[in-house]
Design an enzyme around this catalytic site. Sequence first.
Site, mmCIF file in Angstrom:
data_model
loop_
_atom_site.group_PDB
_atom_site.id
_atom_site.type_symbol
_atom_site.label_atom_id
_atom_site.label_comp_id
_atom_site.label_asym_id
_atom_site.label_seq_id
_atom_site.Cartn_x
_atom_site.Cartn_y
_atom_site.Cartn_z
ATOM 1 N N HIS A 467 -1.018 4.227 6.883
ATOM 2 C CA HIS A 467 -0.780 2.784 6.707
ATOM 3 C C HIS A 467 -2.011 1.986 7.171
ATOM 4 O O HIS A 467 -2.559 1.163 6.426
ATOM 5 C CB HIS A 467 0.459 2.370 7.519
ATOM 6 C CG HIS A 467 0.780 0.917 7.470
ATOM 7 N ND1 HIS A 467 1.793 0.404 6.685
ATOM 8 C CD2 HIS A 467 0.235 -0.156 8.089
ATOM 9 C CE1 HIS A 467 1.844 -0.912 6.835
ATOM 10 N NE2 HIS A 467 0.904 -1.273 7.691
ATOM 11 N N GLU A 468 -2.436 2.247 8.406
ATOM 12 C CA GLU A 468 -3.588 1.499 8.929
ATOM 13 C C GLU A 468 -4.855 1.847 8.147
ATOM 14 O O GLU A 468 -5.725 0.999 7.946
ATOM 15 C CB GLU A 468 -3.788 1.783 10.431
ATOM 16 C CG GLU A 468 -2.629 1.352 11.312
ATOM 17 C CD GLU A 468 -2.149 -0.081 11.084
ATOM 18 O OE1 GLU A 468 -2.968 -0.943 10.694
ATOM 19 O OE2 GLU A 468 -0.943 -0.347 11.270
ATOM 20 N N HIS A 471 -5.048 -0.392 5.165
ATOM 21 C CA HIS A 471 -5.658 -1.688 5.514
ATOM 22 C C HIS A 471 -7.176 -1.536 5.609
ATOM 23 O O HIS A 471 -7.940 -2.388 5.145
ATOM 24 C CB HIS A 471 -5.149 -2.168 6.879
ATOM 25 C CG HIS A 471 -3.791 -2.798 6.862
ATOM 26 N ND1 HIS A 471 -3.438 -3.815 5.991
ATOM 27 C CD2 HIS A 471 -2.699 -2.593 7.651
ATOM 28 C CE1 HIS A 471 -2.188 -4.189 6.243
ATOM 29 N NE2 HIS A 471 -1.719 -3.463 7.235
ATOM 30 N N HIS A 474 -8.933 -1.578 2.364
ATOM 31 C CA HIS A 474 -8.990 -2.948 1.842
ATOM 32 C C HIS A 474 -10.235 -3.658 2.392
ATOM 33 O O HIS A 474 -10.889 -4.428 1.694
ATOM 34 C CB HIS A 474 -7.716 -3.692 2.279
ATOM 35 C CG HIS A 474 -7.350 -4.851 1.415
ATOM 36 N ND1 HIS A 474 -6.270 -5.657 1.687
ATOM 37 C CD2 HIS A 474 -7.907 -5.366 0.289
ATOM 38 C CE1 HIS A 474 -6.182 -6.608 0.765
ATOM 39 N NE2 HIS A 474 -7.164 -6.443 -0.092
#
Length: 675
Positions: A467-468, A471, A474
């Site tokens: 998940h991290e 990010h 991105h």
Amino acid sequence: MSILTTLFNTLHNTAPFSKIKNEDYLPAFIEGIALAKAEIDAIVQNEVIPTFENTIEALDYSGYILDRISSIFFNLNSAETNDEIQKIAQEVSPLLSDFSNDITLNAALFAKVKAVYDQKASLNLNPEQTTLLDKKYKSFSRNGANLSEDKKAKLREIDKELSKTSLKFGENALAETQAFQMHLTNKDDLAGLPEGTIEAARSLAQSQEKEGWIFTLDYPSYIPFVTYADSRELRKKMAIASGAKGFQNNEFDNQQNVLKIAKLRFDRAQLLGYATHAHFVLEERMAQSPEKVLSFSNDLLAKAKPAALKEFAELTAFAKELDGIEQLEKWDGAYYSEKLKQKLFDLDDEKLKPYFQLEKVLEGAFITAEKLFGLHFEATKAIDKYHEEVATYEVKDDNNNLVAVFYADFFPRKGKRNGAWMTSYKSQYIKDGSNERPHISIVCNFTKPTETKPSLLTFNEVTTLFHEFGHALHGILANTTYPSLSGTSVFWDFVELPSQIMENWCYEPEALSLFAHHYQTGEMIPMDLVEKIKESASFQEGMATMRQLSFGLLDMGWHGQDPSNITDIKAFETEQFAATQLYPEVAKNAMSTAFSHIFQGGYSSGYYSYKWAEVLDADAFEYFKEKGIFNKEVANKFKGNILSKGGTEPPMELYKRFRGQEPKPDALLRRAGLI
């Protein structure tokens, strides 16, 4: 000149952490603010007619040095803080709040911005320039530029108070987390606990020169305890301690801070002409209004609640049958859910953990990024770091060009807040023909290696890492002209799409085969375990959905109405949770007093966005599944339309360009087993 305000004489201009002393910060902030003010003055005093370049662009590139100092300082205040840093934060926050208001309330500057904005139609701007112009204009109008002088003064006061109170809230939450320890000396009390958890508790006790075992409220200690400890009394003790953070009428009590923050936000919104803080915030979100958020949340709740009630009834019956428990309490939930999951799927984290060695999982994330986006992560010792446990990498493309610098910080320690997050030390942007590459970091709290074992992750921690890392991608793949539109600078209910979509790879055999190998034998995770992981993915999804929605509804409760009449936090929460409550209320506990996401992080009026983005990520991942989870064509579309574009265009436009249509909630409901 301070070390923090000059060009860093380091590899890739990375932060020279080891050379920065605490006493460097305050002078650097003062100098950085002065430099940024000089850049603003130059824009205001420019006698040439205002243009997009000399006003809007110049404004976006201004304050670069101040932004870098801020990102270094406030990132360390989360990941490596101490009393001195917290004291500096309290001094610096009002200065930054004042400076921010000096810009948005500068009438001459606003006049120039408005002059450019008023001729928008004739300027022939590209989509990114159009977005920047809109954002700059709104950053003034939404922050008081159109107010009378007395109201501007009032706004300044509110903003100063808000920044100080939010900081205090966070300091108290951290202090409460670290103040509690459960010291056990009787071996019988450890029944049910995994060997690794016991070993970690033992080494913590040894580090404090104590006998026995010490358990804390840090996640790697707390979660296994309430999930596996057979002692119901001790689980209760841990759970109540966790739920009482900031709610104990002691020096770290957050009740007044919560009431104050909610009221200040409401007053600020009213001053700016909005009905509530939620109306103010949601104007700049995909959801657009509190009504839309509530109808979205209640719609999902209607679909999840029957499943949640059924799951809760099953769990209750199971606990009664197993241990004669008449009434399930909050400290029973994780424990009996884990036992039921083991029974139904013959699957437990302790069976899985040997296949999820942290280094291997991280390598799996890297290989996934390589297969999808052509990225290569190369470990390097040449980049300075703020703690010896931090790992540093150069990220390169297929042609060996630098794409980003990446930091990874994985273990709990004193001075580091709980949870997991991604952040950046330097944004990506293009100026004078040079594409400045970003410096990105992820921070987590996983179980440390012990004398006998490496760091082995639970499956939940594996998805957290992915998940991290989503990010981070991105940020890493950002490719925009302007710093304020780069990377994760997107609408808040869009920002979780890149992170949540990455979690999907953790359930796919093709991806698991890259990293799920036994840390001792090297054997790949057996396919029957992978099947069980997939089957169990929707286990108690109704309850999980309801829990997540309850947090979002509490957030909207605080921010979607006038909070002036709220005096009793506990009573207010009870009312907000009425529609989603499964377990009996615990009188000593409150959620809001440690709900850092909304009272210290940026999630106020935005907690719903996790669920909102789940609709996007489930829909987007179905596209990958149709074409193949490592399909280059879909990956390039995702990279080109979403990951690299930042906030340059309205998110729904970007999403439709990637997917060819608007997202439908059906994919999420299918994945969650709710239809």
